[in-house]
Every structure is written in structure tokens, then in C-alpha cells.
Design a protein around this motif. Sequence first.
Motif, PDB file in Angstrom:
ATOM      1  N   ILE A   3       1.356  -0.863   0.138  1.00 11.90           N
ATOM      2  CA  ILE A   3      -0.308   0.009  -0.073  1.00 11.90           C
ATOM      3  C   ILE A   3       0.520   1.044   0.089  1.00 11.90           C
ATOM      4  CG2 ILE A   3      -1.820   1.515   1.516  1.00 11.90           C
ATOM      5  CD1 ILE A   3      -2.657  -1.446   2.269  1.00 11.90           C
ATOM      6  N   LEU A   4       1.948   1.348   0.631  1.00 16.56           N
ATOM      7  CA  LEU A   4       2.481   2.336   1.166  1.00 16.56           C
ATOM      8  C   LEU A   4       3.537   2.617  -0.166  1.00 16.56           C
ATOM      9  CD1 LEU A   4       3.181   4.289   3.123  1.00 16.56           C
ATOM     10  CD2 LEU A   4       5.255   3.458   3.628  1.00 16.56           C
ATOM     11  N   LEU A   5       4.084   1.723  -1.074  1.00 19.58           N
ATOM     12  CA  LEU A   5       4.809   1.871  -2.293  1.00 19.58           C
ATOM     13  C   LEU A   5       4.134   2.303  -3.311  1.00 19.58           C
ATOM     14  CD1 LEU A   5       6.922  -1.455  -2.520  1.00 19.58           C
ATOM     15  CD2 LEU A   5       7.711   1.171  -2.313  1.00 19.58           C
ATOM     16  N   THR A   6       2.533   1.784  -3.473  1.00 20.31           N
ATOM     17  CA  THR A   6       1.332   1.818  -4.464  1.00 20.31           C
ATOM     18  C   THR A   6       1.310   3.831  -4.287  1.00 20.31           C
ATOM     19  OG1 THR A   6       0.487   0.234  -4.358  1.00 20.31           O
ATOM     20  CG2 THR A   6      -1.251   2.148  -4.938  1.00 20.31           C
ATOM     21  N   ALA A   7       1.024   4.281  -3.179  1.00 23.62           N
ATOM     22  CA  ALA A   7       0.793   5.825  -2.604  1.00 23.62           C
ATOM     23  C   ALA A   7       1.597   7.010  -3.142  1.00 23.62           C
ATOM     24  CB  ALA A   7       0.555   5.911  -1.263  1.00 23.62           C
ATOM     25  N   LYS A   8       3.098   6.200  -2.980  1.00 21.35           N
ATOM     26  CA  LYS A   8       4.620   6.792  -3.228  1.00 21.35           C
ATOM     27  C   LYS A   8       4.570   6.854  -4.982  1.00 21.35           C
ATOM     28  CE  LYS A   8       9.377   6.171  -2.802  1.00 21.35           C
ATOM     29  NZ  LYS A   8       9.720   5.833  -4.492  1.00 21.35           N
ATOM     30  N   GLN A   9       4.445   5.594  -5.853  1.00 16.55           N
ATOM     31  CA  GLN A   9       4.792   5.709  -6.974  1.00 16.55           C
ATOM     32  C   GLN A   9       2.795   7.074  -7.514  1.00 16.55           C
ATOM     33  OE1 GLN A   9       3.758   1.826  -8.175  1.00 16.55           O
ATOM     34  NE2 GLN A   9       5.703   1.372  -7.332  1.00 16.55           N
ATOM     35  N   ARG A  10       2.402   6.993  -7.123  1.00 20.11           N
ATOM     36  CA  ARG A  10       0.712   7.698  -7.113  1.00 20.11           C
ATOM     37  C   ARG A  10       1.755   8.903  -7.215  1.00 20.11           C
ATOM     38  NH1 ARG A  10      -1.114   9.893  -9.994  1.00 20.11           N
ATOM     39  NH2 ARG A  10      -2.993  10.317 -10.269  1.00 20.11           N
ATOM     40  N   LEU A  11       2.075   9.698  -5.588  1.00 21.06           N
ATOM     41  CA  LEU A  11       1.803  10.828  -5.936  1.00 21.06           C
ATOM     42  C   LEU A  11       3.654  11.168  -6.243  1.00 21.06           C
ATOM     43  CD1 LEU A  11       2.136  10.108  -1.680  1.00 21.06           C
ATOM     44  CD2 LEU A  11       0.392  11.664  -2.866  1.00 21.06           C
ATOM     45  N   GLU A  12       4.159  11.074  -6.442  1.00 24.26           N
ATOM     46  CA  GLU A  12       5.229  10.939  -7.088  1.00 24.26           C
ATOM     47  C   GLU A  12       4.901  11.491  -8.611  1.00 24.26           C
ATOM     48  OE1 GLU A  12       9.177   9.073  -4.926  1.00 24.26           O
ATOM     49  OE2 GLU A  12       8.191   8.034  -7.028  1.00 24.26           O
ATOM     50  N   VAL A  13       4.574  10.624  -9.331  1.00 21.97           N
ATOM     51  CA  VAL A  13       3.675  10.816 -10.542  1.00 21.97           C
ATOM     52  C   VAL A  13       2.335  12.207 -10.823  1.00 21.97           C
ATOM     53  CG1 VAL A  13       1.583   9.989 -12.540  1.00 21.97           C
ATOM     54  CG2 VAL A  13       3.653   8.325 -11.690  1.00 21.97           C
ATOM     55  N   GLY A  14       2.389  12.459  -9.421  1.00 24.59           N
ATOM     56  CA  GLY A  14       0.906  13.219  -9.814  1.00 24.59           C
ATOM     57  C   GLY A  14       1.997  15.048  -9.336  1.00 24.59           C
ATOM     58  N   GLY A  15       3.205  14.585  -9.591  1.00 24.63           N
ATOM     59  CA  GLY A  15       3.970  16.320  -9.313  1.00 24.63           C
ATOM     60  C   GLY A  15       4.527  16.395  -7.591  1.00 24.63           C
ATOM     61  N   TRP A  16       4.623  15.084  -7.367  1.00 18.67           N
ATOM     62  CA  TRP A  16       4.949  15.610  -5.272  1.00 18.67           C
ATOM     63  C   TRP A  16       6.732  14.633  -5.417  1.00 18.67           C
ATOM     64  CZ3 TRP A  16       2.962  18.750  -3.009  1.00 18.67           C
ATOM     65  CH2 TRP A  16       1.559  19.566  -2.675  1.00 18.67           C
ATOM     66  N   ARG A  17       6.837  15.101  -4.525  1.00 18.44           N
ATOM     67  CA  ARG A  17       8.514  14.461  -3.369  1.00 18.44           C
ATOM     68  C   ARG A  17       8.083  14.052  -2.446  1.00 18.44           C
ATOM     69  NH1 ARG A  17      13.457  15.228  -1.485  1.00 18.44           N
ATOM     70  NH2 ARG A  17      12.791  18.066  -1.504  1.00 18.44           N
ATOM     71  N   VAL A  18       8.657  12.542  -2.390  1.00 19.97           N
ATOM     72  CA  VAL A  18       8.928  12.117  -0.999  1.00 19.97           C
ATOM     73  C   VAL A  18       9.410  12.342   0.136  1.00 19.97           C
ATOM     74  CG1 VAL A  18       8.181   9.990   0.205  1.00 19.97           C
ATOM     75  CG2 VAL A  18       6.820  10.274  -2.116  1.00 19.97           C
ATOM     76  N   VAL A  19       9.520  13.224   1.439  1.00 21.42           N
ATOM     77  CA  VAL A  19      11.067  13.435   2.133  1.00 21.42           C
ATOM     78  C   VAL A  19      11.059  12.434   2.933  1.00 21.42           C
ATOM     79  CG1 VAL A  19      11.579  15.459   0.940  1.00 21.42           C
ATOM     80  CG2 VAL A  19       9.763  14.838   3.066  1.00 21.42           C
ATOM     81  N   HIS A  20      10.031  11.337   3.014  1.00 17.67           N
ATOM     82  CA  HIS A  20       9.750  10.545   4.589  1.00 17.67           C
ATOM     83  C   HIS A  20       9.131   9.998   4.119  1.00 17.67           C
ATOM     84  CE1 HIS A  20      10.334   8.531   7.839  1.00 17.67           C
ATOM     85  NE2 HIS A  20      10.132   9.355   9.278  1.00 17.67           N
ATOM     86  N   GLY A  21       8.597   8.862   4.400  1.00 10.15           N
ATOM     87  CA  GLY A  21       7.777   7.683   4.743  1.00 10.15           C
ATOM     88  C   GLY A  21       7.812   6.305   5.823  1.00 10.15           C
ATOM     89  N   ILE A  22       7.130   6.586   6.449  1.00 12.43           N
ATOM     90  CA  ILE A  22       7.740   5.060   8.056  1.00 12.43           C
ATOM     91  C   ILE A  22       5.597   4.202   8.243  1.00 12.43           C
ATOM     92  CG2 ILE A  22       6.890   7.206   9.341  1.00 12.43           C
ATOM     93  CD1 ILE A  22       8.961   5.323  11.493  1.00 12.43           C
ATOM     94  N   VAL A  23       5.313   3.458   7.502  1.00  9.77           N
ATOM     95  CA  VAL A  23       3.907   2.455   8.232  1.00  9.77           C
ATOM     96  C   VAL A  23       2.904   2.873   7.085  1.00  9.77           C
ATOM     97  CG1 VAL A  23       3.181   0.680  10.011  1.00  9.77           C
ATOM     98  CG2 VAL A  23       5.645   1.771   9.820  1.00  9.77           C
ATOM     99  N   ASP A  24       2.747   3.853   8.033  1.00  8.84           N
ATOM    100  CA  ASP A  24       1.496   4.602   7.580  1.00  8.84           C
ATOM    101  C   ASP A  24       1.045   6.468   7.243  1.00  8.84           C
ATOM    102  OD1 ASP A  24       1.529   5.216  10.032  1.00  8.84           O
ATOM    103  OD2 ASP A  24      -0.827   4.637  11.219  1.00  8.84           O
ATOM    104  N   SER A  25       2.190   6.244   7.255  1.00 11.29           N
ATOM    105  CA  SER A  25       2.753   7.939   6.734  1.00 11.29           C
ATOM    106  C   SER A  25       3.470   8.323   5.996  1.00 11.29           C
ATOM    107  CB  SER A  25       3.507   9.101   8.400  1.00 11.29           C
ATOM    108  OG  SER A  25       1.978   8.244   9.010  1.00 11.29           O
TER     109      SER A  25
END
Length: 721
Positions: A463-485
Motif C-alpha cells: 500500500i505504501l509503495l502504491t501511494a508513493k508511486q502515485r504521488l510521484e507521478v502526480g508531481g510530488w516528492r516523498v521526503v519521508h515515509g514510515i508504515v502508514d504516513s
Amino acid sequence: MPFTIDFLDDGRTLEWDETPDGPVVTERDDYTPRFYIAPRSPGSDLDLTKLQAIYDRHPDVVSTEIRSRRPSFRRDEEPVLAVDGVHIDRVSSLANQARQRTEYPIGDLACFNVDFSREFRYCLETGIDPTPAADLSMLRLSVPMTEAGNETYTELSVAGETISGSPMDILTAVQAALETHDPDILVCSTSEIIPALYKMATAAGVDGFTLSRWPDIDYQQLASQSTYSSYGRVGHSPARYNVPGRAIIDESNTFFYGETNLDGVLDLVSRSKKPVQELAWASIGNVLTAIQICEAHERGVLVPWNSWRHEFYKPMGTLHDADRGGFIFAPEVGFHEDVHELDFSSLYPNIICTRNVSPDVIRCECHRDRDDVPGLGYSICDERGYLVDVLEPIIDARDKIKAAIRHEQQCKDPDEDRLTELEGRSEALKWILVACFGYQGFSNAKFGRIECHEAINAFAREILLTAKQRLEVGGWRVVHGIVDSIWVTPDPSVDEANRTDLETLSSEISTTVDIRLEHEAHYDWVAFVPQRESAAGALTKYFGKVDGKDEFKIRGIEARQRSTPPFVKDVQQECLERLDATRSPAAVLSSLEAAIEKLHAGDVAVEQLVERNRVSKPLEGYTQNTQNVAALKRAHDQDVAIHPGQDIEYVVVDDKKTSRERVALAHEEIKSYDPSYYETELVRAVESLLSPIGWDRSKVRRELAETRVTELTTFANTEQD
């Protein structure tokens, strides 16, 4: 609906109900607690009638019968032996005798429904809901720490009023408060107040003193004090007492009452069938287990005395893949502007419910060739798991409560009492949902299974990987992620016109993974802190300024640590505000220097320098002369009892010493403190704030020294002029 139940030595049971007209007691003499015995393995040809004949002759047994029950969720109904005892305190000893019978091979018999707490067993077996039908009255009794170990108190707080004087004065005040308030609940700072008051009454020759509503019994001791270890952390469980007709809440031994309030406790009472007194001292896992037992009882499934679930066979590759936790995107150390925090709503509980992850359906035989868990190849049965029925009502209830809180907060004139109730209930349910995942991997969990724990983690990673990929495609950069955030910031390489807004992305991701992704917060900036001995980011240490509000979110640094003295917390908070306002390390150092000067001038109140640390061993168990040891020695000299698992509070007065003179206990009259020690603590706190921009402790010290040299030089030049 009795709010408390008492068990008398002669077998009678007292049910206490609170009504608009006051408490009403119902006396019963027909209750017989029941446990079960069955073959450990299905399909066994063991003859239970021989064992039944033995129990029929036992003086502590009222009756026996062969009944049809399910010994586990994965077994169908089969004959089991039901044994009814004469008293609730005889259940464990009767069950032990079944395991000691030489007529049966060792390990062939298993006992069920044995180790239930007393009031919970009664409610479960009689079908009683222990939720009070009317509001419960309360009375608080509190004794200072310095008095706690004494047999005679010279000071006691009764309903918020401090009573000092002779035992007669204190006993008279307690008895008067009981008559005035007639409390259903006695809230005690320590349960030892109960036997201590009776000892004082006996020593003072006071007749008729009692806390009890039942004339024949003053109080009962339910358990002795003990020390335990859980997940590497030492805890202390004080002795537990019962006063007939009143529920006891021991503030030194309560999680839910301390973390929530009485409304939160009562919400869980209705879900777990554990009355107020037992709910107050119960752990999160204990309450979750009770809720699970209620569901098992509804399904006719027995509860094992000791869990003996084997781990399913796994190839080495599967063991390797399964032995992982939640997914983590290492934080990018430094300051980040315009950061948004997104959280999955109750991720693990919702994974359990949306993916049907439950001990009774994971790796089922009927779908063994199916690959339902990503990366692990586990099957999950189509039949609805019992754990879903346990958690889904709690998730739904908390969602409704949170909605009600938001509605109340938006009102022009919010009802504060209603808000307090809702927040207490929400917090209580949150803790149950937080624990439900980890408990599946707990070896002593009644119905847990390690494969559930592994499957939940596998789904969470996906789920977290799915969210990361969709956010990056949408033009956002992930600076941190842990479990559910996940923390994201606009990708500078993407034009704003081509960037998808977070509300749209969150909605899309929620639909894709079938779990709601919520926008938790927007920050003007967030700083991720490096590890102490590494340049890598610390996973749970960060701080940031909330957008549009005069507030900060702080995690992991000193201001959030329970052991940090108030003065250090205040200085770190002030430095954080200076950093936000100026973005200047020099401004932060100016605040730090002023605080250090105040320390060395002796202008800091000693109450602001109290440290609170947990004791992990008895005094004789320590081999090093730490501050805790010095504090324990002082406590021992003053007959102040501090047990492993409890906290001790002190001020450091001379950290260079190794004796008991190194510290002074918080309740003592303290005339001085060690400014150099607390200066080091301040520097450490400022290092946490400046480390995201590359400042370590040595640089903070160096800059401070240079500032001081400059000031002295300026002063000298001024004198010459």
C-alpha cells in the motif's frame, strides 16, 4: 447492569447496580464458574467419561457434563467435558488437576476458559452487560510519595482537600467524605491506601471505620505486587484490592484511565464485558483479548488456557520475505519547505478488515493453492474471519466519534463536557486499534498467529509503495515515509500546472487501496533530525511549523521526552520559536546563552530541573553508580519505596560525585543544583534543533565559546577607552 461484582468466600455473589435512587445490591448463590477439558488434537479417541467420573467425586466440583463445543476456530464442534466449580477461585486448581492425571498421556488433554479475570468471567458466563445504567459517583484519595510507604499517614488528600494531623483526623475526614459522596468509584493514587487506612484505624482504636458498602467485609486482596518485563521494558504491578460495593481505580496501575478518562473506560467496558475496576487495571492486550473472547463465545469457540499454535511450515525464502516490518522511506535530513503529511486511516486495522486477515482464515486448507498475500504466497479464505467482526465495529465507532468531535469543534459554542466525553472514547478505541496488529504476533495471544502479523506487514508495504508511486507521478516528492504516513513536498522539476492536487491524489489512492488516505497536516517547514552517531536520518525525530497556526509538531526530540526537565523543554521550545522566526543559528545560540547564564547565576527554580527516570532493577541489582542509583540510595535512606518499573524523580546537584550526594530527590528541600550538568543538557537540546543543518554538539560549543570571547574582548576594550 451491575458496575461491580463481589465474590464472597462462601460462594455468594453480589451484583451492584447504580440507579437514579442510589446503589442497589442483588445477592446470588447459584453461580458456578465453568471451564472445559478436551483432547488437544482433533479426531482423538480419548475417553472423557473416565475424567468426568473423577471430577464428579471432587469436593470443589458442583457438576459435570459432556457438551458439544469448538476447541478452536479451525475445529468443528466435538464432545468436551464441562466442569462447574463451587467457587470462582477454584477454577485454576481444578484445571491443573486434569493436566496431572496419569491415566492420560502428557499433552493429550487441553483445558479451556481457565485464566479469565473474575468479574469478566462472571459477566461472560451469565450474559451480563457491566455498563453502568446511571452515572457513577467518584471520590479521590491521594497520599504524597513520601508518605506512601508509611504504615501511618500524617497527610492525605480527600476529594481535593489536603488533611494533615493525627490518624483520627484523617480517618474522620475520609469517613465524612464517604458519607457525603457515597462514591461508586474510589480513585486512589496508590491502592496501598486501602489497607493502610484500616491499619491506622486498628492502631488508633477507631471502631466502625470502613470503606465498604457490605457490612461483613472491609476489603479483599486480589493480587500481590510484582515486577515484570515486557518487550525489554521493566514494569511494576502494585497489589490489587477490592472494596465490596465500590470499584477501585489505582492511578499508579491504570493505563486507560490515565490515558483517557472515565468515558473512555466505560466505552471499553461495554465492548469487553470487563467491569470498571478490571478495565482500569487491564493492559491494552488484556482488553483486546477480552473483546476477542466475547466474539469467540458468541461463536461457541473455547478459549485455550495456554496458546500452543505452531507456526506453519515455510520455505527458507518465504521466512526471509516474511520477516520484515512496515515499509520505510528514510527521511531526508534537513529543512524542507511546504511539506504535507498524509496518513492512512487506521491502516493496520483496516488491512485486517478489507483483506480479511484473521487467524482462523489465514493459510486455509480450502484455498491453499491461492496467492492472496503479496510476496508471501499465503492464501486467505473467502469465509469472513472472526477478527474482522471484532475490529470493524471499533473502526466504525471511532470514525463516527471523530466526526462528532469535528462537528462539535466547529460549533460557535462547543459543549466542552461533550467534547471531553468524545475525546476520551476516541482515545480509548485508538489504543485498541493500535495494538491489534502487534498482538497477532505475540506468543501469548489467545488467538494470535504469526502469519497474520506477516500478512498485515506485506499488505502495508504494498500500500505504501502504491501511494508513493502515485504521488510521484502526480508531481510530488516523498521526503519521508514510515508504515502508514508519508511526507511530501512539491517536486521542483514539475510545473505547478502539471501537478495534481493532493485532495485528488488522496481520493484516487484511497479508492485503489480501499483504505482512506487523509491529509493530516500542512507545514510551513519540517526538519528531519539525523541520528546521533550517523548522518542518516532518525526515523522518528522531526519537528515542523504547522501552516497557518502558531504551533509546532514535535516528535522524538527532548521536548517530547518524559525524562527531560521542564526548564530544558522550555528553552528548547523558545529556541525552536527563534529558529522559525529568524532561520538563524545565531539567534538560537543567543537564547541558549541567555539560558546558560541564568543557570549559572542560580536563577532557575529547582522544580524546573527535576528529571524523571524509570527504575529497571532493585538497588542491589545495579553495578554502576548512575544517577538513578544515587537517587535510589537516597530513597532507601528515607524509607521511600521505589520498585522496579516505577519512576524516580530527582535534581542533579553535583554530577561529579558518585555517591548519594550526586542528586537530591524532588520532594527534598534543595538549595543548589549542578549548572554545568544542566548546561550540557541544554546544549544537547539545541543540537537536536540545529543538527538538520549540519551543526553537532562540538560546533555549538565552539560557537558559544567564540561568542563569549568576543564579549570579553569588547568589554576589555570598553574599559580601556
